[in-house]
Design a protein around this motif. Structure first.
Motif, mmCIF file in Angstrom:
data_model
loop_
_atom_site.group_PDB
_atom_site.id
_atom_site.type_symbol
_atom_site.label_atom_id
_atom_site.label_comp_id
_atom_site.label_asym_id
_atom_site.label_seq_id
_atom_site.Cartn_x
_atom_site.Cartn_y
_atom_site.Cartn_z
ATOM 1 N N ASP A 118 0.849 -1.199 0.000
ATOM 2 C CA ASP A 118 0.000 0.000 0.000
ATOM 3 C C ASP A 118 0.893 1.260 0.000
ATOM 4 O O ASP A 118 1.933 1.294 0.645
ATOM 5 N N ASN A 211 -6.012 14.474 2.749
ATOM 6 C CA ASN A 211 -5.380 15.137 1.607
ATOM 7 C C ASN A 211 -6.008 16.521 1.436
ATOM 8 O O ASN A 211 -7.071 16.666 0.814
ATOM 9 N N TYR A 214 -7.684 18.144 -1.663
ATOM 10 C CA TYR A 214 -9.047 17.908 -2.144
ATOM 11 C C TYR A 214 -10.064 18.732 -1.354
ATOM 12 O O TYR A 214 -11.266 18.554 -1.528
ATOM 13 N N TYR A 238 0.114 13.956 6.406
ATOM 14 C CA TYR A 238 -0.464 13.119 5.362
ATOM 15 C C TYR A 238 0.633 12.778 4.357
ATOM 16 O O TYR A 238 1.145 13.646 3.672
ATOM 17 N N MET A 242 -1.485 5.056 3.522
ATOM 18 C CA MET A 242 -2.517 4.877 4.568
ATOM 19 C C MET A 242 -1.965 4.168 5.799
ATOM 20 O O MET A 242 -2.220 4.575 6.932
ATOM 21 N N TYR A 258 -10.530 9.847 4.659
ATOM 22 C CA TYR A 258 -10.563 9.857 3.208
ATOM 23 C C TYR A 258 -12.031 9.940 2.788
ATOM 24 O O TYR A 258 -12.687 8.917 2.599
HETATM 25 P P1 P6P Z 1 -4.448 10.334 -2.544
HETATM 26 C C1 P6P Z 1 -2.093 4.905 -1.721
HETATM 27 O O1 P6P Z 1 -2.259 4.919 -3.139
HETATM 28 C C2 P6P Z 1 -3.480 4.923 -1.098
HETATM 29 O O2 P6P Z 1 -4.204 3.795 -1.497
HETATM 30 C C3 P6P Z 1 -3.374 5.016 0.413
HETATM 31 O O3 P6P Z 1 -2.279 4.349 0.932
HETATM 32 C C4 P6P Z 1 -3.290 6.502 0.649
HETATM 33 O O4 P6P Z 1 -3.768 6.883 1.927
HETATM 34 C C5 P6P Z 1 -4.169 7.071 -0.476
HETATM 35 O O5 P6P Z 1 -4.175 6.094 -1.516
HETATM 36 C C6 P6P Z 1 -3.620 8.349 -1.021
HETATM 37 O O6 P6P Z 1 -4.558 8.822 -1.983
HETATM 38 O O7 P6P Z 1 -5.693 10.491 -3.402
HETATM 39 O O8 P6P Z 1 -4.477 11.249 -1.349
HETATM 40 O O9 P6P Z 1 -3.149 10.408 -3.295
#
Ligand code: P6P
Length: 340
Positions: A118, A211, A214, A238, A242, A258
């Motif tokens: 991840d 994030n 957004y 951030y 995750m 999220y």
């Molecule tokens: P964004 C990584 O691709 C993931 O699945 C998670 O580990 C992380 O929190 C999220 O997506 C990040 O997404 O849209 O903020 O880049």
């Protein structure tokens, strides 16, 4: 000076606490620990060998797959296939589940779901990434191959769940429903050693993790809650991984969000192999995990393998405050025939 307790010793000791345990789950957890060590070895030298960069492949979600993703996925599958304790696997990197048809595995009790690596977009810039896993007891007839129903189980049915962070140190955190414990890999002996006994999440903390880019795409109630966190001078942390963002919150308190956006109206993160395992861990540590529509993550009924969910997870007092903002400020969506 506390005696070093290895992951293997700890798992075997905990098995004694389950008088009717016959050792399959113990074997499965140990096999996941072995896979984590193998992945860790490659993650730690990713910059030195031709494993960085993009393989060019795309996974089910259309995300570009990094080579290390493929390596981690293959190693986890190999370890679980050879364990004999797992009759099926579901991975973020595979569109459908993978039955393990060997004679002994076909009658195994458990299925495993995982996100092999991840946060993989962080690999090439040396930011921590992680493996997330969950273990379910199969529901289908044990005489045959596993079925989709074995994987579409609520998070409340998890037998065990955990994650591995490949960062400044490599830590494996897991729970079998009797608390949460963390193990740090000691490279000098090649063992995960107990380093975080009986983790309990603080009731609240100084961090919020979302994030911020957004912000304007979030619903008004989420923007109001994020403004509240900012007004409290909470620190925004951030890193787009995750597992790492939630590990900080598990140890120091805080909330990870999220929410739904126009691009991800159902949320981006995956229910079965991201939100459920991490929700299980956080609840076991005394925290909470809900959707931004206020449903308990672990109670969601999965309808398909790669289903997405919104998530608010972390310290109980902070998740409760976020819930109060949603209840106070959410605007019912208007449908063609009025308010839905
Ligand atoms: P964004 C990584 O691709 C993931 O699945 C998670 O580990 C992380 O929190 C999220 O997506 C990040 O997404 O849209 O903020 O880049």
């Amino acid at each position: 000076m506390n005696r070093t307790v290895t992951l293997d010793e700890f798992i075997i000791q905990r098995q004694k606490d389950f008088p009717y345990a016959s050792g399959e789950l113990t074997g499965l957890l140990r096999d996941i620990g072995v896979a984590a060590k193998i992945v860790n070895r490659e993650v730690n030298k990713a910059g030195l060998v031709n494993i960085l960069g993009v393989s060019g492949a795309e996974n089910k979600t259309g995300d570009t797959v990094q080579k290390l993703d493929i390596f981690a996925n293959d190693k986890l599958i190999d370890c679980l296939k050879n364990s004999g304790e797992c009759c099926g696997i579901a991975s973020e990197e595979n569109e459908t589940f993978i039955p393990i048809p060997s004679i002994e595995s076909k009658n195994a009790k458990y299925v495993v779901v995982f996100d092999p690596l991840d946060g993989s977009s962080n690999i090439d810039v040396n930011v921590s990434v992680g493996t997330i896993f969950g273990i379910y007891r199969r529901k289908s007839d044990s005489k045959g191959e596993c079925q989709l129903e074995d994987f579409l189980q609520k998070g409340t049915e998890l037998v065990a769940a955990g994650y591995v962070i490949y960062g400044t140190s490599t830590i494996l955190v897991y729970s079998t429903g009797r608390g949460v414990n963390g193990f740090t890999l000691d490279p000098s002996i090649g063992e995960f050693c107990l380093s975080h006994r009986d983790i309990k999440i603080p009731d609240r903390g100084n961090y919020y993790s979302v994030n911020q880019g957004y912000y304007l795409k979030f619903d008004i109630e989420m923007r109001r809650y994020i403004d509240y966190c900012s007004d409290l001078n909470l620190r925004l942390r951030y890193i787009g991984s995750m597992v790492s963002d939630i590990h900080r919150i598990l140890l120091q308190g805080g909330i990870f969000l999220y929410p739904n956006t126009r691009k991800y109206p159902l949320g981006k993160l995956r229910l079965i192999y991201e939100c459920n395992p991490l929700g299980f861990i956080v609840e076991q540590a005394g925290g909470k995990a809900i959707t931004c529509q206020l449903e308990r993550i672990l109670e969601l009924e999965p309808k398909e393998l790669h289903q997405r969910a919104t998530i608010a997870i972390g310290s109980p007092a902070m998740v409760d405050e976020m819930k109060a903002f949603v209840e106070r400020y959410s605007v019912p969506s208007v449908t063609n025939n009025g308010v839905s």
